[in-house]
Design an enzyme around this catalytic site. Sequence first.
Site, mmCIF file in Angstrom:
data_model
loop_
_atom_site.group_PDB
_atom_site.id
_atom_site.type_symbol
_atom_site.label_atom_id
_atom_site.label_comp_id
_atom_site.label_asym_id
_atom_site.label_seq_id
_atom_site.Cartn_x
_atom_site.Cartn_y
_atom_site.Cartn_z
ATOM 1 N N TRP A 1 5.729 5.609 13.051
ATOM 2 C CA TRP A 1 5.612 4.167 12.796
ATOM 3 C C TRP A 1 6.115 3.362 13.974
ATOM 4 O O TRP A 1 5.511 2.340 14.345
ATOM 5 C CB TRP A 1 6.335 3.802 11.502
ATOM 6 C CG TRP A 1 5.758 4.569 10.353
ATOM 7 C CD1 TRP A 1 6.306 5.627 9.719
ATOM 8 C CD2 TRP A 1 4.459 4.376 9.771
ATOM 9 N NE1 TRP A 1 5.434 6.106 8.773
ATOM 10 C CE2 TRP A 1 4.294 5.361 8.773
ATOM 11 C CE3 TRP A 1 3.416 3.472 9.991
ATOM 12 C CZ2 TRP A 1 3.146 5.474 7.999
ATOM 13 C CZ3 TRP A 1 2.259 3.575 9.219
ATOM 14 C CH2 TRP A 1 2.139 4.568 8.239
ATOM 15 N N ASP B 1 12.478 -2.682 11.658
ATOM 16 C CA ASP B 1 11.628 -2.205 10.571
ATOM 17 C C ASP B 1 12.502 -1.367 9.641
ATOM 18 O O ASP B 1 12.907 -0.262 9.996
ATOM 19 C CB ASP B 1 10.484 -1.366 11.160
ATOM 20 C CG ASP B 1 9.606 -0.736 10.081
ATOM 21 O OD1 ASP B 1 9.887 -0.923 8.878
ATOM 22 O OD2 ASP B 1 8.635 -0.044 10.442
ATOM 23 N N LYS C 1 9.232 1.728 -1.055
ATOM 24 C CA LYS C 1 10.254 2.774 -1.077
ATOM 25 C C LYS C 1 11.340 2.333 -2.075
ATOM 26 O O LYS C 1 11.264 2.659 -3.239
ATOM 27 C CB LYS C 1 10.853 2.990 0.313
ATOM 28 C CG LYS C 1 9.852 3.052 1.438
ATOM 29 C CD LYS C 1 9.067 4.355 1.493
ATOM 30 C CE LYS C 1 8.132 4.330 2.694
ATOM 31 N NZ LYS C 1 7.222 5.464 2.756
#
Lengths: 358, 358
Positions: A103, A170, A194
Amino acid sequence: MSKKHNFSAGPCILPLDVLKKASEAVLNFNNDNLSLIEISHRSKPFVEVMEKAVGLVKELLEVPKGYSVLFLQGGASLEFLMVPLNLMKEKGGKAAYTNTGVWAKKSITEAKNSGEVFVVGDSSDKNYNYIPKGYNIPEDVDYFHCTSNNTIFGTQIKKFPKVPSLMVCDMSSDIFSRKIEVSKFDLIYAGAQKNMGPAGTTLVIIKDEILGNTGRNIPTMLNYNTHISKNSMFNTPPVFAIYVSMLTLQWLKDHGGVEWIEELNNQKAELLYNEIDRNPLFKGIAEKEDRSNMNVTFTLTDSSKEHLFNQLWENAGISGLKGHRSVGGYRASMYNALRLESVNALVNVMKNLEKKLR
Amino acid sequence: MSKKHNFSAGPCILPLDVLKKASEAVLNFNNDNLSLIEISHRSKPFVEVMEKAVGLVKELLEVPKGYSVLFLQGGASLEFLMVPLNLMKEKGGKAAYTNTGVWAKKSITEAKNSGEVFVVGDSSDKNYNYIPKGYNIPEDVDYFHCTSNNTIFGTQIKKFPKVPSLMVCDMSSDIFSRKIEVSKFDLIYAGAQKNMGPAGTTLVIIKDEILGNTGRNIPTMLNYNTHISKNSMFNTPPVFAIYVSMLTLQWLKDHGGVEWIEELNNQKAELLYNEIDRNPLFKGIAEKEDRSNMNVTFTLTDSSKEHLFNQLWENAGISGLKGHRSVGGYRASMYNALRLESVNALVNVMKNLEKKLR
């Protein structure tokens, strides 16, 4: 309803109470004989949901004044684009990034289209099994960007670096799992799926004063100020995802907040890592000091035992344990809603495997 | 559960069967003791949902070969940006737009940042109460863009113009409500939250061969080819919104498809417009030939009767009838899931008002 031990990496386990309330709201929301998903997002009941969700984020993370909390769409992947567009100067824009996984790498690719990117820390040399440290960040960058937890590789930043610029993070896979000092960050973003809720919304926490300084003409939907000025209601928001996020944050608050969950997450991580280190049949993948409390990556020391191990954990009602294809082995994702008893169930299976092979 | 007569403009009424199934899936999806919203989007059960949703769109709209069907995020508002980025040439790009309402106007604003925009038809002179016709579209534009149904103003294109360029249409508020010839369009997009499902996903139907011809470097998440190559799974998709859309499309198919619903929608519209035209207490807002079958806008001829009328319809279990602030009066949105009996209930209230005032 008997529940599985759900170790999925995301979308992932949510509290059973939250699922029950969400299920009910799809039929009858607010005792009004209308479904949550068939009312106007501008109706009072939904505006209250949005306000409550924003309020809970502020309360749980102790967000200081001067920050806005947004619920957007597009996942972290769209943030990879919005961050440089909103923070990198149009002329001579520069940013520093760390490359700590799939990511992070995608965020770098996207930023490069908007200006110069310095990759100041990079753990790709060892398939991202550690967190780079001690790197230098150029003084003149517009911002520094890092990924707090690397879901695929099982590494997590334990101590955030001091930076000479704006600090962007992030936190998709570990937000609300541990205490953070929001004042040390200028922009935090996180896909919901999540610790916060279902897939379909992205949380953004942003210091208002950092916006509007790039000289860029930012497209309406990609401009954080658009969404700040409309309280995340510039266009129809993802109603269901925001509602379930609100329920999950309320669940967290009711149980004792971030302090409570951090303690529980530490217990869960200690339990599993101890067994990985003790049991000669298993080996951890990430460097010890950088081990993630959210995603535990490990392998069998003897891969011929895979079939037996898989049978044992499947029989124990465990799901979602397969490692990501780019790492292999196993990954136990232990997000907030995963209970200690689920980790115990996994550890027992690991001990059982040892007994059977003795 | 007794249901209200839900005339909301969007998010709006969905079939009760769909709500029941969605509610169940939030607790236990696929009889696997896991919730729909806590499993991986790459798991077989969800990949099947995505494939089924795409298949139903293709079947219900008879999408020809050479088109891709996508489920994205960001609503029509993000499409306002993606359309010019993907279709307007970087050098000397031109497009023709019609300005038929609030959403059309926003799409024009966004396109202007990418090239030259010709507004070829414009009904803003009469607060958008009609559909412009007989306009000329320059031969050399990259594409023509129109809005098939204007939710706020209650107008709808009955006959699409012949265009010398690519044909792009925002069908957010009337897709799946009537037969369309997809082959006459190059790109169709629609926010889900009217006839297709809950808020949180956007349907895009796109002719593959029109992409990649602009010379632009398009950001990853805004490039249709990114999503085509990954079957809408480049990043985590909005799982719940796609699942409920799939259920709604299956409901439509089970009942007889677009042909069936078009007939029913015609009946509903005829019933309500006939009463508006017959009853001296009411007046339609849109020009007769451009009246929308989805959103019926009307006012009281004597506004002092407002309080009484509002009381009557609220007592009849009707909700969502208030007009948009930019038009005033009333708006009855009659999307696919609204039943004929709900329209009858409204018409009876209108007749009752007349009786009471006689």
